[in-house]
Design a protein around this motif. Structure first.
Motif, PDB file in Angstrom:
ATOM      1  N   GLU A   1      -7.614  31.071 -40.054  1.00 56.27           N
ATOM      2  CA  GLU A   1      -7.990  29.943 -39.017  1.00 56.27           C
ATOM      3  C   GLU A   1      -7.042  28.924 -39.223  1.00 56.27           C
ATOM      4  O   GLU A   1      -6.202  28.598 -40.368  1.00 56.27           O
ATOM      5  CB  GLU A   1      -9.238  29.383 -39.229  1.00 56.27           C
ATOM      6  CG  GLU A   1      -9.505  28.662 -40.553  1.00 56.27           C
ATOM      7  CD  GLU A   1     -10.812  28.025 -40.556  1.00 56.27           C
ATOM      8  OE1 GLU A   1     -11.311  27.460 -39.572  1.00 56.27           O
ATOM      9  OE2 GLU A   1     -11.597  28.127 -41.781  1.00 56.27           O
ATOM     10  N   ALA A   2      -6.773  28.365 -38.008  1.00 54.84           N
ATOM     11  CA  ALA A   2      -5.631  27.244 -37.922  1.00 54.84           C
ATOM     12  C   ALA A   2      -6.299  26.070 -38.811  1.00 54.84           C
ATOM     13  O   ALA A   2      -7.426  25.926 -38.692  1.00 54.84           O
ATOM     14  CB  ALA A   2      -5.391  26.661 -36.575  1.00 54.84           C
ATOM     15  N   THR A   3      -5.130  25.282 -38.982  1.00 54.54           N
ATOM     16  CA  THR A   3      -5.770  23.981 -39.822  1.00 54.54           C
ATOM     17  C   THR A   3      -6.444  23.010 -38.810  1.00 54.54           C
ATOM     18  O   THR A   3      -7.154  22.080 -39.205  1.00 54.54           O
ATOM     19  CB  THR A   3      -4.679  23.168 -40.489  1.00 54.54           C
ATOM     20  OG1 THR A   3      -3.745  24.202 -41.339  1.00 54.54           O
ATOM     21  CG2 THR A   3      -4.892  22.247 -40.974  1.00 54.54           C
TER      22      THR A   3
ATOM     23  N   ARG B   1     -10.864  17.898 -25.900  1.00 55.47           N
ATOM     24  CA  ARG B   1     -10.521  17.215 -24.860  1.00 55.47           C
ATOM     25  C   ARG B   1      -9.654  17.978 -23.847  1.00 55.47           C
ATOM     26  O   ARG B   1      -9.679  17.984 -22.818  1.00 55.47           O
ATOM     27  CB  ARG B   1      -9.524  16.021 -25.599  1.00 55.47           C
ATOM     28  CG  ARG B   1      -9.075  15.120 -24.781  1.00 55.47           C
ATOM     29  CD  ARG B   1      -8.848  13.946 -25.712  1.00 55.47           C
ATOM     30  NE  ARG B   1      -7.870  13.885 -26.467  1.00 55.47           N
ATOM     31  CZ  ARG B   1      -6.520  13.669 -26.713  1.00 55.47           C
ATOM     32  NH1 ARG B   1      -6.181  12.904 -25.307  1.00 55.47           N
ATOM     33  NH2 ARG B   1      -5.698  13.452 -27.434  1.00 55.47           N
ATOM     34  N   TYR B   2      -9.059  19.126 -24.729  1.00 64.71           N
ATOM     35  CA  TYR B   2      -8.254  20.065 -23.877  1.00 64.71           C
ATOM     36  C   TYR B   2      -8.772  21.424 -23.624  1.00 64.71           C
ATOM     37  O   TYR B   2      -8.247  22.281 -22.878  1.00 64.71           O
ATOM     38  CB  TYR B   2      -6.994  20.314 -24.637  1.00 64.71           C
ATOM     39  CG  TYR B   2      -5.980  19.089 -24.962  1.00 64.71           C
ATOM     40  CD1 TYR B   2      -5.379  18.824 -23.818  1.00 64.71           C
ATOM     41  CD2 TYR B   2      -5.909  18.741 -26.226  1.00 64.71           C
ATOM     42  CE1 TYR B   2      -4.622  17.549 -23.919  1.00 64.71           C
ATOM     43  CE2 TYR B   2      -5.156  17.511 -26.573  1.00 64.71           C
ATOM     44  CZ  TYR B   2      -4.457  16.995 -25.412  1.00 64.71           C
ATOM     45  OH  TYR B   2      -3.598  16.024 -25.578  1.00 64.71           O
ATOM     46  N   LYS B   3     -10.077  21.542 -23.710  1.00 71.34           N
ATOM     47  CA  LYS B   3     -10.818  22.746 -23.505  1.00 71.34           C
ATOM     48  C   LYS B   3     -10.651  23.242 -22.143  1.00 71.34           C
ATOM     49  O   LYS B   3     -10.956  22.555 -20.923  1.00 71.34           O
ATOM     50  CB  LYS B   3     -12.240  22.666 -23.646  1.00 71.34           C
ATOM     51  CG  LYS B   3     -13.180  23.644 -23.513  1.00 71.34           C
ATOM     52  CD  LYS B   3     -14.636  23.378 -23.622  1.00 71.34           C
ATOM     53  CE  LYS B   3     -15.464  24.685 -23.258  1.00 71.34           C
ATOM     54  NZ  LYS B   3     -16.860  24.480 -23.437  1.00 71.34           N
TER      55      LYS B   3
ATOM     56  N   LYS C   1      -3.776  24.731 -22.419  1.00 67.96           N
ATOM     57  CA  LYS C   1      -2.505  23.707 -22.760  1.00 67.96           C
ATOM     58  C   LYS C   1      -1.892  23.627 -24.094  1.00 67.96           C
ATOM     59  O   LYS C   1      -0.852  23.403 -24.347  1.00 67.96           O
ATOM     60  CB  LYS C   1      -3.204  22.286 -22.356  1.00 67.96           C
ATOM     61  CG  LYS C   1      -1.882  21.324 -22.409  1.00 67.96           C
ATOM     62  CD  LYS C   1      -2.474  19.846 -21.729  1.00 67.96           C
ATOM     63  CE  LYS C   1      -1.806  18.757 -21.889  1.00 67.96           C
ATOM     64  NZ  LYS C   1      -0.541  18.494 -21.112  1.00 67.96           N
ATOM     65  N   VAL C   2      -3.012  23.661 -24.759  1.00 66.40           N
ATOM     66  CA  VAL C   2      -2.970  23.503 -26.283  1.00 66.40           C
ATOM     67  C   VAL C   2      -1.718  24.655 -27.147  1.00 66.40           C
ATOM     68  O   VAL C   2      -1.698  25.850 -26.429  1.00 66.40           O
ATOM     69  CB  VAL C   2      -4.106  23.277 -27.216  1.00 66.40           C
ATOM     70  CG1 VAL C   2      -4.665  21.882 -26.802  1.00 66.40           C
ATOM     71  CG2 VAL C   2      -4.890  24.270 -27.188  1.00 66.40           C
ATOM     72  N   ASN C   3      -1.372  24.133 -27.976  1.00 66.59           N
ATOM     73  CA  ASN C   3      -0.482  25.199 -28.694  1.00 66.59           C
ATOM     74  C   ASN C   3      -1.100  26.332 -29.645  1.00 66.59           C
ATOM     75  O   ASN C   3      -1.749  25.672 -30.826  1.00 66.59           O
ATOM     76  CB  ASN C   3       0.684  24.281 -29.769  1.00 66.59           C
ATOM     77  CG  ASN C   3       1.770  25.047 -30.307  1.00 66.59           C
ATOM     78  OD1 ASN C   3       1.724  26.161 -30.298  1.00 66.59           O
ATOM     79  ND2 ASN C   3       2.491  24.240 -30.725  1.00 66.59           N
TER      80      ASN C   3
END
Ligand code: NAD
Length: 364
Positions: free
Chosen positions: A277-279, A285-287, A291-293
């Protein structure tokens, strides 16, 4: 036969990030059979828990999971799913590789550090006594009777247990990782000069285990000196192995050195299961905004391919990601010179760019 993997989309931006990672991983050609299971705030109402048993059972069965970030709801009485997973599956090692990629805006170049953090002990063991409680009073009275140094009776206490067994397990994990991945040096990080019976114990285990790996240089570093070294000369460090608290703090420093949360992958690994999993968290907020990386999530998938023995595919994937970032064209807003750059693409289109790189065969 392909690899059967539990896929937990998570909540917040988790589903769009895991979707991007899943598509990219499939584009490597490795046969993956996804066992999709839910966890997080979105299933809490229906399942009565943010971590349904069937999700946990699926990971136990498949032994490997790719997991999106999960929100820790505040004030619901449920504990963090992330903490519960680590505990239930005995994921004792937290692995955080941090590497600079050309095109990511950072102050540093040539950073390639792997943080190996012990996940089960130390001040994070959750053994605490509230100031003024009867239990705190009992512990303080007992301790004050044992030594001349007196603890103020009004104190709160957090206990720092470090065992030789857990220390050996994590140090050996770090050296085995170094050996399997062609790394040259492992640094044991402690504050052993001050905490002789906890960090000192960790350090003596480190020294002993290091003798089993003569081809890998071992280095002892105090955690305060490490923090300065990391911001001054990060290129001097290779694999770091640390007790829980230092590992938590230092892995955020190393993520910062290489460009922040959007690019920092991770894994929590135990004897019987591994969760990739990512850190970063669920960035709620971006759900749903595409948009997110997804880089951290995709690189966590790359770690998963390594873990599954799919080394060639893992390397191809990393090179494809690095190429898309270096070109700087079809990347998410946070990789652009300004955050409102109109040429930024969405989560999904960035994944498409990586898939196109993999498809054109340039990477082996
Ligand atoms: P966060 O990581 O979600 O966000 C911190 C900042 O980084 C925000 O500004 C966010 O917009 C940005 N960010 C995060 N990921 C990004 C990405 N992929 N691309 C671009 N920008 C990104 O941390 P938070 O807001 O403190 O936590 C939100 C929730 O996630 C909390 O409930 C927290 O407990 C949970 N959390 C979960 C995990 C996990 O699932 N392993 C880890 C950390 C936090």
């Amino acid at each position: 036969m392909g690899h059967r993997v539990t896929l937990i989309p998570g909540d917040g931006t988790g589903p769009e990030l895991t979707d991007a990672a899943r598509r990219v991983l499939e584009a490597t050609g490795v046969e993956l059979e996804w066992d999709v299971r839910q966890a997080g705030v979105d299933v809490m109402e229906e399942a009565g828990t943010p971590l349904p048993d069937e999700t946990l059972d699926s990971i136990k069965r498949n032994r490997v999971a790719l997991k999106g970030p999960i929100t820790t709801p505040i004030g619901t009485g449920f504990r963090s799913v992330n903490v519960a997973l680590r505990h239930e599956l005995e994921l004792y090692a937290c692995l955080r590789p941090c590497k600079t990629y050309k095109g990511v805006r950072t102050r540093y170049e040539h950073v390639d550090i792997v943080v190996v953090r012990e996940n089960t002990e130390d001040l994070y063991a959750g053994i605490e006594y509230e100031a003024g409680s009867d239990a705190a009073g009992d512990v303080i009275r007992t301790l004050n009777a044992l030594q001349p140094k007196q603890i103020a009776p009004s104190s709160g206490l957090s206990i720092k247990p470090i065992s030789p067994e857990a220390s050996e397990r994590i140090v050996r994990f770090a050296f085995e990782y170094a050996r399997a991945n062609g790394r040259r040096q492992v640094a044991g990080v402690t504050k052993a000069n001050i905490m002789k019976f906890t960090d000192g114990l960790f350090l003596s285990v480190f020294r002993e285990v290091a003798t089993d790996y003569p081809e890998i240089a071992s280095r002892e570093v105090l955690v305060d000196a490490l923090c300065m070294g990391l911001v001054q000369r990060p290129e001097e460090f290779d694999v770091l192995v640390l007790p829980n608290l230092y590992g938590d703090i230092v892995s955020d420093i190393t993520a910062g050195l290489v460009g922040g949360l959007g690019v920092a992958p991770g894994a929590n690994i135990g004897e019987h299961a591994a969760v990739f999993e990512a850190t970063h968290g669920s960035a709620p907020r971006y759900k749903g905004l595409n948009k997110v990386n997804p880089t951290a999530m995709i690189l966590s998938g790359k770690l998963m391919l390594d873990h599954l023995g799919e080394r060639t595919a893992a390397q191809r994937l990393e090179r494809a990601v690095a190429a898309v970032i270096a070109e700087g064209d079809r990347v998410t807003y946070d990789f652009k010179p300004t955050r409102d750059d109109p040429t930024a693409v969405g989560t999904s289109e960035y994944a498409d760019a990586i898939i196109a790189k993999l498809a054109d065969g340039e990477f082996g």
